[in-house]
Write an enzyme that holds these catalytic residues in place. Structure first.
Site, PDB file in Angstrom:
ATOM      1  N   GLY A 208       0.846  -1.183   0.000  1.00 39.26           N
ATOM      2  CA  GLY A 208       0.000   0.000   0.000  1.00 39.26           C
ATOM      3  C   GLY A 208       0.882   1.234   0.000  1.00 39.26           C
TER       4      GLY A 208
ATOM      5  CD  GLN B 120       3.310   5.931   2.711  1.00 38.91           C
ATOM      6  OE1 GLN B 120       2.354   5.369   2.209  1.00 38.91           O
ATOM      7  NE2 GLN B 120       4.279   5.269   3.307  1.00 38.91           N
TER       8      GLN B 120
ATOM      9  CB  CYS C 255       4.979   2.343   7.463  1.00 36.49           C
ATOM     10  SG  CYS C 255       4.497   3.855   6.634  1.00 36.49           S
ATOM     11  CG  LEU C 256       6.732   1.242   1.373  1.00 36.23           C
ATOM     12  CD1 LEU C 256       6.152   1.531  -0.002  1.00 36.23           C
ATOM     13  CD2 LEU C 256       7.952   0.343   1.262  1.00 36.23           C
TER      14      LEU C 256
ATOM     15  CG  HIS D 237      -0.812   1.215   7.256  1.00 39.77           C
ATOM     16  ND1 HIS D 237       0.143   0.731   8.131  1.00 39.77           N
ATOM     17  CD2 HIS D 237      -0.170   2.128   6.479  1.00 39.77           C
ATOM     18  CE1 HIS D 237       1.294   1.329   7.881  1.00 39.77           C
ATOM     19  NE2 HIS D 237       1.135   2.177   6.880  1.00 39.77           N
ATOM     20  CD  GLU D 238      -1.196   2.554   2.696  1.00 38.27           C
ATOM     21  OE1 GLU D 238      -0.827   3.735   2.581  1.00 38.27           O
ATOM     22  OE2 GLU D 238      -0.415   1.633   3.009  1.00 38.27           O
TER      23      GLU D 238
ATOM     24  CG  HIS E 210      -0.062   6.916   5.465  1.00 34.19           C
ATOM     25  ND1 HIS E 210       1.059   7.441   6.071  1.00 34.19           N
ATOM     26  CD2 HIS E 210       0.203   5.595   5.268  1.00 34.19           C
ATOM     27  CE1 HIS E 210       1.961   6.479   6.234  1.00 34.19           C
ATOM     28  NE2 HIS E 210       1.467   5.343   5.770  1.00 34.19           N
TER      29      HIS E 210
HETATM   30 ZN   LIG Z   1       2.408   3.506   5.836  1.00 33.76          ZN
END
Ligand SMILES: [Zn+2]
Length: 185
Positions: free
Chosen positions: A45, A50, A96-97, A138-139, A142
């Site tokens: 994701g 991000q 998480c990236l 999760h996304e 963000h």
């Molecule tokens: Zn993340």
């Protein structure tokens, strides 16, 4: 085109993203770039903040039963409204990236419903459970400037901060080492 992923503790990760108004070629380019960036980063994701674009846009693309991450299973989610369907919860080990190298168990809702728009502005509904529901939550976080580490217990959060400081120190030492090597050659 792959874009640079901004990482914790960059303050931009904590801002609230704005709704998409124009479903134009700039949005399509952003989505295509995000897909490339997510795949190259081995993510399931990615939210547009991000890659430093504060729009209410994210991708979710979980692997199938053969562990293959297929593009046909990609969801491009724009302007989502999230509804939790019941009280049932599940725990997944999340990463998480934007927080590379750190994973921790997080509890989230098991069943969710998402109303969103696709890249052409068409309204859609998705009801889902388990891993995809976790990725979506999760996304979605963000978009409102929240990271999964905020959901950790006090002790786990402290452990994260300690680990994070250690990593930063190692990174600094590595780059100093490389600088030293460079100046020698
Ligand atoms: Zn993340």
């Amino acid at each position: 085109m792959q874009r640079e992923i901004i990482t914790y503790p960059n303050k931009r990760l904590f801002i609230s993203s704005k709704r998409v108004e124009n479903f134009d070629k700039d949005l399509h380019k952003l989505l295509d770039d995000m897909y490339e960036t997510m795949i190259k980063g081995c993510g399931v994701g990615l939210a547009s903040i991000q890659v430093n674009v504060p729009l209410r846009v994210f991708l979710a693309n979980i692997p199938d039963e053969n562990e293959e991450q297929k593009k046909e299973d990609l969801f491009e989610i724009i302007n989502p409204e999230l509804k939790i369907l019941d009280d049932e919860k599940i725990v997944f080990n999340e990463g998480c990236l934007s927080i590379p190298g750190f994973f921790e168990d997080v509890e989230r809702y098991k069943n969710v419903r998402l109303e969103y728009q696709d890249r052409f502005g068409k309204h859609k509904i998705l009801e889902t459970s388990d891993f995809l529901a976790v990725v979506i939550q999760h996304e979605f976080d963000h978009l409102n400037g929240h990271l999964f580490i905020e959901k950790l217990s006090y002790t786990k959060r402290k452990a994260f901060e300690k680990e994070f400081k250690k990593q930063q120190k190692e990174k600094r030492q590595r780059s100093l080492g490389e600088e030293a090597k460079k100046s020698k050659s």
